[in-house]
Motif scaffolding. Structure first.
Motif, PDB file in Angstrom:
ATOM      1  N   ILE A   1       0.839  -1.202   0.000  1.00  0.00           N
ATOM      2  CA  ILE A   1       0.000   0.000   0.000  1.00  0.00           C
ATOM      3  C   ILE A   1       0.878   1.258   0.000  1.00  0.00           C
ATOM      4  O   ILE A   1       0.668   2.185  -0.787  1.00  0.00           O
ATOM      5  N   LEU A   2       1.899   1.265   0.856  1.00  0.00           N
ATOM      6  CA  LEU A   2       2.762   2.445   0.980  1.00  0.00           C
ATOM      7  C   LEU A   2       3.523   2.712  -0.311  1.00  0.00           C
ATOM      8  O   LEU A   2       3.627   3.858  -0.754  1.00  0.00           O
ATOM      9  N   ARG A   3       4.051   1.647  -0.934  1.00  0.00           N
ATOM     10  CA  ARG A   3       4.838   1.825  -2.168  1.00  0.00           C
ATOM     11  C   ARG A   3       3.960   2.288  -3.324  1.00  0.00           C
ATOM     12  O   ARG A   3       4.450   2.852  -4.293  1.00  0.00           O
ATOM     13  N   SER A   4       2.648   2.048  -3.209  1.00  0.00           N
ATOM     14  CA  SER A   4       1.742   2.510  -4.268  1.00  0.00           C
ATOM     15  C   SER A   4       1.254   3.925  -4.019  1.00  0.00           C
ATOM     16  O   SER A   4       0.423   4.433  -4.775  1.00  0.00           O
ATOM     17  N   GLY A   5       1.681   4.515  -2.904  1.00  0.00           N
ATOM     18  CA  GLY A   5       1.280   5.895  -2.628  1.00  0.00           C
ATOM     19  C   GLY A   5       0.138   6.019  -1.636  1.00  0.00           C
ATOM     20  O   GLY A   5      -0.293   7.123  -1.311  1.00  0.00           O
ATOM     21  N   GLY A   6      -0.372   4.887  -1.156  1.00  0.00           N
ATOM     22  CA  GLY A   6      -1.418   4.929  -0.135  1.00  0.00           C
ATOM     23  C   GLY A   6      -0.823   5.138   1.246  1.00  0.00           C
ATOM     24  O   GLY A   6       0.389   5.290   1.394  1.00  0.00           O
TER      25      GLY A   6
ATOM     26  N   PRO B   1       2.409  -3.281  21.334  1.00  0.00           N
ATOM     27  CA  PRO B   1       3.412  -2.250  21.681  1.00  0.00           C
ATOM     28  C   PRO B   1       4.841  -2.766  21.537  1.00  0.00           C
ATOM     29  O   PRO B   1       5.732  -2.012  21.134  1.00  0.00           O
ATOM     30  N   SER B   2       5.049  -4.048  21.821  1.00  0.00           N
ATOM     31  CA  SER B   2       6.410  -4.624  21.758  1.00  0.00           C
ATOM     32  C   SER B   2       6.989  -4.585  20.338  1.00  0.00           C
ATOM     33  O   SER B   2       8.194  -4.740  20.150  1.00  0.00           O
ATOM     34  N   GLN B   3       6.146  -4.367  19.326  1.00  0.00           N
ATOM     35  CA  GLN B   3       6.592  -4.402  17.934  1.00  0.00           C
ATOM     36  C   GLN B   3       6.908  -3.016  17.364  1.00  0.00           C
ATOM     37  O   GLN B   3       7.268  -2.893  16.195  1.00  0.00           O
ATOM     38  N   SER B   4       6.740  -1.971  18.198  1.00  0.00           N
ATOM     39  CA  SER B   4       6.810  -0.596  17.662  1.00  0.00           C
ATOM     40  C   SER B   4       8.147  -0.307  16.961  1.00  0.00           C
ATOM     41  O   SER B   4       8.186   0.410  15.966  1.00  0.00           O
ATOM     42  N   HIS B   5       9.245  -0.897  17.470  1.00  0.00           N
ATOM     43  CA  HIS B   5      10.564  -0.621  16.869  1.00  0.00           C
ATOM     44  C   HIS B   5      10.614  -1.083  15.409  1.00  0.00           C
ATOM     45  O   HIS B   5      11.370  -0.535  14.614  1.00  0.00           O
ATOM     46  N   LEU B   6       9.789  -2.064  15.062  1.00  0.00           N
ATOM     47  CA  LEU B   6       9.783  -2.572  13.682  1.00  0.00           C
ATOM     48  C   LEU B   6       9.070  -1.602  12.733  1.00  0.00           C
ATOM     49  O   LEU B   6       9.237  -1.667  11.510  1.00  0.00           O
ATOM     50  N   ALA B   7       8.270  -0.702  13.317  1.00  0.00           N
ATOM     51  CA  ALA B   7       7.544   0.265  12.485  1.00  0.00           C
ATOM     52  C   ALA B   7       8.439   1.451  12.115  1.00  0.00           C
ATOM     53  O   ALA B   7       8.243   2.088  11.070  1.00  0.00           O
ATOM     54  N   ASP B   8       9.427   1.733  12.973  1.00  0.00           N
ATOM     55  CA  ASP B   8      10.252   2.937  12.793  1.00  0.00           C
ATOM     56  C   ASP B   8      10.862   3.082  11.388  1.00  0.00           C
ATOM     57  O   ASP B   8      10.772   4.159  10.787  1.00  0.00           O
ATOM     58  N   PRO B   9      11.481   2.015  10.843  1.00  0.00           N
ATOM     59  CA  PRO B   9      12.082   2.188   9.503  1.00  0.00           C
ATOM     60  C   PRO B   9      11.045   2.544   8.431  1.00  0.00           C
ATOM     61  O   PRO B   9      11.348   3.312   7.502  1.00  0.00           O
ATOM     62  N   LEU B  10       9.829   2.012   8.562  1.00  0.00           N
ATOM     63  CA  LEU B  10       8.792   2.323   7.559  1.00  0.00           C
ATOM     64  C   LEU B  10       8.326   3.777   7.697  1.00  0.00           C
ATOM     65  O   LEU B  10       8.110   4.475   6.699  1.00  0.00           O
ATOM     66  N   ILE B  11       8.179   4.222   8.951  1.00  0.00           N
ATOM     67  CA  ILE B  11       7.748   5.612   9.178  1.00  0.00           C
ATOM     68  C   ILE B  11       8.821   6.564   8.640  1.00  0.00           C
ATOM     69  O   ILE B  11       8.509   7.579   8.020  1.00  0.00           O
ATOM     70  N   GLU B  12      10.081   6.173   8.833  1.00  0.00           N
ATOM     71  CA  GLU B  12      11.187   6.998   8.330  1.00  0.00           C
ATOM     72  C   GLU B  12      11.174   7.041   6.800  1.00  0.00           C
ATOM     73  O   GLU B  12      11.330   8.094   6.190  1.00  0.00           O
ATOM     74  N   GLU B  13      10.970   5.882   6.191  1.00  0.00           N
ATOM     75  CA  GLU B  13      11.022   5.808   4.718  1.00  0.00           C
ATOM     76  C   GLU B  13       9.848   6.541   4.055  1.00  0.00           C
ATOM     77  O   GLU B  13      10.033   7.240   3.066  1.00  0.00           O
ATOM     78  N   PHE B  14       8.648   6.371   4.600  1.00  0.00           N
ATOM     79  CA  PHE B  14       7.463   6.909   3.901  1.00  0.00           C
ATOM     80  C   PHE B  14       6.926   8.203   4.510  1.00  0.00           C
ATOM     81  O   PHE B  14       6.072   8.858   3.919  1.00  0.00           O
ATOM     82  N   GLY B  15       7.412   8.558   5.706  1.00  0.00           N
ATOM     83  CA  GLY B  15       6.986   9.805   6.343  1.00  0.00           C
ATOM     84  C   GLY B  15       5.771   9.600   7.238  1.00  0.00           C
ATOM     85  O   GLY B  15       4.929   8.720   6.990  1.00  0.00           O
TER      86      GLY B  15
END
Ligand code: NAD
Length: 268
Positions: free
Chosen positions: A44-49, A57-71
Motif C-alpha cells: 500500500i505504501l509503495r503505491s502511494g497509499g 506495543p512490543s513491535q513498535s521498533h519494527l515500524a520505525d524504519p517504515l515511518i522513516e522511509e514513507f513519512g
C-alpha cells in the motif's frame, strides 16, 4: 429498450473505475509490523497509499524504519491489541488525526498459533489457551472489522456504491488442521465462515469482505525454525516447490483491493 449505446457504455465504464485504488487506500493493518501484515502495508505504501500499523506495543521498533522511509503523514504506528475496542478505535482515530483520512481498507494479519494437543505429554489442553487463540484470531478480526466498517460507512460512496474493503487472514489450517492445531484451526475456520455473512451484512453499505487462507509463508513465524525443517516444509509444497514469499501475500491484498468484483469469498 435494446442494447445501450456504446457512448453510454463508455460512460458507465469511466464512472465505475475501480475503487479504492491502492494509491488512494487508507489502511489499518493489524499485525502490520511483521510478516504478512508488513508485506501488505509495504504494498500500500509503495503505491502511494497510507497505512496505520496496528500491532502490539512490543513491535513498535519494527515500524520505525517504515515511518522513516514513507513519512509520518503516510505511515503511523498505533499500539494495538486487536481484542480491545479502545485500542482499535485509537488506531482508526490515528489515521484521521494524522491527515491520512478515514480508513477504507482494513487488513487483518494479527494472529497467534500457539500449538497444543488435546491430550499431550503435559496433560489435557489448557482451556484458557484455546480461548485465547480464538480471542485474538477470531474475536480480534471481528472487532477490527466492525469498528472499521463503522468508520467506512461515513465515507461518500464511489459511483458503484463501494466504500471500502475488509480483508481477513485465515489459513489452510481452516480446512486442513494438523496435530496440535485444534485451537488455531477452529479460530481460522471461524474467520472463513464469517466472511460471507459479513459481506452480506455490509453489502447495503458498500463494504466488501474477503479472506485469504495462506499456505506456508516464510515469515518470522517460521524463520526461527532450523534450516533443515524449513527446507523440508518447502519440499512438501507441490508447486511452486517452496515456502511462500510474503511479498506474494501483499500482491493478493492489492488484487482484492483493486478488483471490486471480489466479495464474500475465501482465496485459499
Ligand atoms: N506465515 C504463514 O505461513 C501463515 C500461514 C497461514 C496463515 N498465517 C496467518 O497470517 C497472519 C500473519 O502471520 P505472520 O506469518 O505474518 O506472523 P507474524 O508472527 O510474523 O506476525 C503476526 C503479527 O501479529 C501481531 N499480533 C499478535 N497478537 C496480536 C494482538 N493481540 N493484537 C495485535 N497484534 C497482534 C504480532 O505482534 C505480529 O507482529 C496470522 O494470522 C497467521 O495465523 C500465516
Amino acid at each position: 429498450m435494446g442494447y445501450p449505446k456504446i457512448s453510454s457504455l463508455l460512460f458507465i465504464h469511466f464512472h465505475s473505475h475501480f475503487h479504492p485504488m491502492l494509491s488512494s487506500s487508507v489502511g489499518i493493518i493489524t499485525g502490520g509490523c511483521s510478516g504478512l501484515g508488513r508485506s501488505a502495508a509495504l504494498r500500500i505504501l509503495r503505491s502511494g497509499g497510507s497505512a496505520v500499523l496496528a500491532d502490539l506495543p512490543s513491535q513498535s521498533h519494527l515500524a520505525d524504519p517504515l515511518i522513516e522511509e514513507f513519512g509520518a503523514a503516510k505511515c503511523a504506528f498505533s499500539p494495538t491489541d486487536v481484542t480491545s475496542e479502545e485500542d482499535v478505535n485509537r488506531a482508526l482515530d490515528k489515521a484521521e488525526d494524522s491527515g491520512m483520512g478515514v480508513v477504507n481498507v482494513a487488513v487483518n494479519c494479527a494472529g497467534i498459533a500457539t500449538p497444543s494437543k488435546v491430550l499431550g505429554k503435559r496433560g489435557v489442553h489448557d482451556l484458557e489457551l484455546f480461548a485465547n487463540v480464538l480471542k485474538v484470531n477470531t474475536v480480534g478480526t471481528f472487532n477490527v472489522n466492525r469498528l472499521s466498517a463503522s468508520r467506512m460507512s461515513s465515507l461518500p460512496p464511489c459511483p458503484s456504491g463501494l466504500r471500502g474493503v475488509l480483508i481477513n487472514t485465515a489459513s489452510i489450517a481452516a480446512y486442513d488442521g494438523q496435530v496440535g492445531q485444534c485451537a488455531y484451526a477452529a479460530s481460522k475456520g471461524a474467520v472463513v465462515s464469517m466472511t460471507l455473512a459479513m459481506a452480506r451484512d455490509l453489502a447495503p453499505t458498500g463494504i466488501r469482505c474477503m479472506t485469504i487462507a495462506p499456505g506456508l509463508f516464510l515469515t518470522p513465524l517460521l524463520e526461527g525454525l532450523p534450516e533443515k525443517v524449513k527446507e523440508e516444509l518447502g519440499r512438501q509444497i507441490p508447486c511452486p516447490n517452496k515456502l511462500g514469499d510474503p511479498e506474494d501475500f501483499g500482491k493478493m491484498v492489492e488484487a482484492i483491493v483493486t478488483n471490486p468484483m471480489l466479495n464474500g469469498e475465501t482465496i485459499r
